[in-house]
Design a protein around this motif. Sequence first.
Motif, PDB file in Angstrom:
ATOM      1  N   ALA A  17      10.210  49.281  57.269  1.00 10.96           N
ATOM      2  CA  ALA A  17      11.217  49.931  56.420  1.00 10.96           C
ATOM      3  C   ALA A  17      11.045  51.437  56.548  1.00 10.96           C
ATOM      4  N   TYR A  18      12.049  52.173  56.074  1.00 12.34           N
ATOM      5  CA  TYR A  18      12.027  53.644  56.126  1.00 12.34           C
ATOM      6  C   TYR A  18      12.240  54.176  54.718  1.00 12.34           C
ATOM      7  N   VAL A  19      11.537  55.237  54.344  1.00 10.29           N
ATOM      8  CA  VAL A  19      11.750  55.848  53.027  1.00 10.29           C
ATOM      9  C   VAL A  19      12.203  57.295  53.178  1.00 10.29           C
ATOM     10  N   THR A  20      12.900  57.749  52.125  1.00  8.11           N
ATOM     11  CA  THR A  20      13.521  59.069  52.098  1.00  8.11           C
ATOM     12  C   THR A  20      13.193  59.740  50.771  1.00  8.11           C
ATOM     13  N   PRO A  21      12.785  61.017  50.775  1.00 11.17           N
ATOM     14  CA  PRO A  21      12.462  61.687  49.496  1.00 11.17           C
ATOM     15  C   PRO A  21      13.741  61.973  48.701  1.00 11.17           C
ATOM     16  N   VAL A  22      13.713  61.693  47.399  1.00  7.85           N
ATOM     17  CA  VAL A  22      14.840  62.004  46.520  1.00  7.85           C
ATOM     18  C   VAL A  22      14.276  62.715  45.296  1.00  7.85           C
ATOM     19  N   THR A  23      15.119  63.478  44.582  1.00  8.66           N
ATOM     20  CA  THR A  23      14.683  64.078  43.317  1.00  8.66           C
ATOM     21  C   THR A  23      15.544  63.525  42.182  1.00  8.66           C
ATOM     22  N   ILE A  24      14.878  63.268  41.047  1.00 10.73           N
ATOM     23  CA  ILE A  24      15.563  62.721  39.875  1.00 10.73           C
ATOM     24  C   ILE A  24      15.165  63.540  38.667  1.00 10.73           C
ATOM     25  N   GLY A  25      16.163  63.978  37.866  1.00 11.61           N
ATOM     26  CA  GLY A  25      15.877  64.584  36.577  1.00 11.61           C
ATOM     27  C   GLY A  25      15.604  66.072  36.600  1.00 11.61           C
ATOM     28  N   THR A  26      15.307  66.574  35.369  1.00 10.34           N
ATOM     29  CA  THR A  26      15.032  68.002  35.164  1.00 10.34           C
ATOM     30  C   THR A  26      13.777  68.144  34.321  1.00 10.34           C
ATOM     31  N   PRO A  27      12.719  68.779  34.793  1.00 14.58           N
ATOM     32  CA  PRO A  27      12.528  69.268  36.160  1.00 14.58           C
ATOM     33  C   PRO A  27      12.498  68.110  37.161  1.00 14.58           C
ATOM     34  N   THR A  92      21.379  57.611  33.062  1.00  8.94           N
ATOM     35  CA  THR A  92      22.047  58.518  34.008  1.00  8.94           C
ATOM     36  C   THR A  92      21.209  59.795  34.016  1.00  8.94           C
ATOM     37  N   ASP A  93      21.171  60.419  35.185  1.00  4.35           N
ATOM     38  CA  ASP A  93      20.397  61.646  35.315  1.00  4.35           C
ATOM     39  C   ASP A  93      20.823  62.369  36.593  1.00  4.35           C
ATOM     40  N   ASN A  94      20.324  63.593  36.752  1.00  2.00           N
ATOM     41  CA  ASN A  94      20.574  64.330  38.005  1.00  2.00           C
ATOM     42  C   ASN A  94      19.819  63.616  39.120  1.00  2.00           C
ATOM     43  N   PHE A  95      20.496  63.466  40.248  1.00  2.00           N
ATOM     44  CA  PHE A  95      19.893  62.728  41.375  1.00  2.00           C
ATOM     45  C   PHE A  95      20.321  63.415  42.658  1.00  2.00           C
ATOM     46  N   ALA A  96      19.356  63.739  43.530  1.00  2.00           N
ATOM     47  CA  ALA A  96      19.736  64.449  44.766  1.00  2.00           C
ATOM     48  C   ALA A  96      19.013  63.858  45.969  1.00  2.00           C
ATOM     49  N   ILE A  97      19.743  63.807  47.081  1.00  2.00           N
ATOM     50  CA  ILE A  97      19.159  63.474  48.384  1.00  2.00           C
ATOM     51  C   ILE A  97      19.578  64.597  49.332  1.00  2.00           C
ATOM     52  N   GLY A  98      18.611  65.195  49.993  1.00  2.00           N
ATOM     53  CA  GLY A  98      18.913  66.218  51.003  1.00  2.00           C
ATOM     54  C   GLY A  98      19.773  67.340  50.460  1.00  2.00           C
ATOM     55  N   GLY A  99      19.581  67.670  49.192  1.00  2.00           N
ATOM     56  CA  GLY A  99      20.315  68.799  48.619  1.00  2.00           C
ATOM     57  C   GLY A  99      21.682  68.437  48.069  1.00  2.00           C
ATOM     58  N   ILE A 100      22.080  67.178  48.235  1.00  2.00           N
ATOM     59  CA  ILE A 100      23.366  66.732  47.647  1.00  2.00           C
ATOM     60  C   ILE A 100      23.054  66.237  46.226  1.00  2.00           C
ATOM     61  N   MET A 101      23.576  66.970  45.219  1.00  2.00           N
ATOM     62  CA  MET A 101      23.218  66.640  43.825  1.00  2.00           C
ATOM     63  C   MET A 101      24.368  65.894  43.144  1.00  2.00           C
ATOM     64  N   VAL A 102      24.035  64.760  42.499  1.00  2.00           N
ATOM     65  CA  VAL A 102      25.001  64.059  41.643  1.00  2.00           C
ATOM     66  C   VAL A 102      24.473  64.194  40.220  1.00  2.00           C
TER      67      VAL A 102
END
Length: 331
Positions: A17-27, A92-102
Amino acid sequence: DTGSAAATPIDPRFDIAYVTPVTIGTPPQTLQLDLDTGSSDLWVFSSHTPASQVRGQQIYSPDKSTTSKLLDGHTWSIRYGDGSGSRGNVYTDNFAIGGIMVETQAVETAEEVSSSFTTEDNIDGLVGLGFSTLNTVSPEGQLTFFDNAKPKLDAPVFTADLKYMKEGTYDFGFIDESKYTGEITYVPVDTDPGYWTFTSSGYGVGSGTFSSSPITGIADTGTSLVYLPTAIVTAYYRQVEGATNSRSYGGYVFPCNSTLPPFVFGIGEAKFTIPPSYMSYAAVTDGSPTCFGGLQSSSGIGINIWGDVALKAAFVVFNGEEPPTIGWANK
Ligand SMILES: CC(C)(C)S(=O)(=O)N[C@@H](Cc1ccccc1)C(=O)N[C@@H](Cc1c[nH]c[nH+]1)C(=O)N[C@@H](CC1CCCCC1)C(O)(O)C(F)(F)C(=O)NCCN1CCOCC1
């Protein structure tokens, strides 16, 4: 917007499998997630996952995020093809992959995960990139990251450039011409019931004749191997010295020192070759002289699956325009 993120194999010995770093929330809290076009739930190990079921995974703590909101009364529960599963609540929270923020992404927090997730300490959860119709959140289904991000992307696409035992990339919102050669061949996608389902134009074993017969299946970044009809699989392993369909190992195995032919598949007029090295998936156990094939029969599954073994032989465009299409290019 456009963005790129790494797709890193979780095991240096074989591409399970492959994994990708994501960011969730503030901070921002960083987790390593498995981007999976075969499902449509975004779920994570969390502060609500029992400690007994967490073994080294990064967790998401909604209580530590100033932008998290509980989606009151909503739950989810999912079962995967390999029998693993998980369930829990929804924020629900802020969620970003590769700088694309939802900003208001539905993030499904695990209250329970099955043992294979607990033991897989390199996967902190999944990002479903199938169609949102497959999302399991009840009473209201939630949108995938791609559906939420689409309106802000320069183009409504994401691409997969997975690599053999190496780091690849997922791009969002653009098609990087430096990542492929020749032309991209696009074919229609059937979004029912919610997979990236397309029809391949046929197959060939090694330098043998190409059989032009339609093969309908799903493009699935979350599945390690390729699962095709038994007739194709037996035609392939007939060319492999000592290959047998092993009940104990649950699939076709062969002596690791056997010579394997490449496997060719068609997309429209284009041809893609899966090299022998990808077709020998892994030794059945560390050090064993018996290897497990990267091509297995789909008869037990009910659908044909073009998993990572096939995807890493190409540059693949998941085109989210209406109607969606899927594009394949050599690289
Ligand atoms: C090691 C191996 C023998 C090659 S493996 O087959 O076990 N590899 C696993 C992936 C894996 C990765 C890391 C650690 C452990 C396992 C694999 O290929 N699993 C497939 C096998 C399969 C598919 N079909 C039949 N068998 C699978 O379940 N893949 C799902 C994602 C996986 C789940 C385990 C963790 C990693 C990600 C999947 O989402 O790609 C799926 F499409 F197969 C699937 O099950 N999709 C769920 C579809 N439902 C439909 C109903 O609505 C909800 C969603």
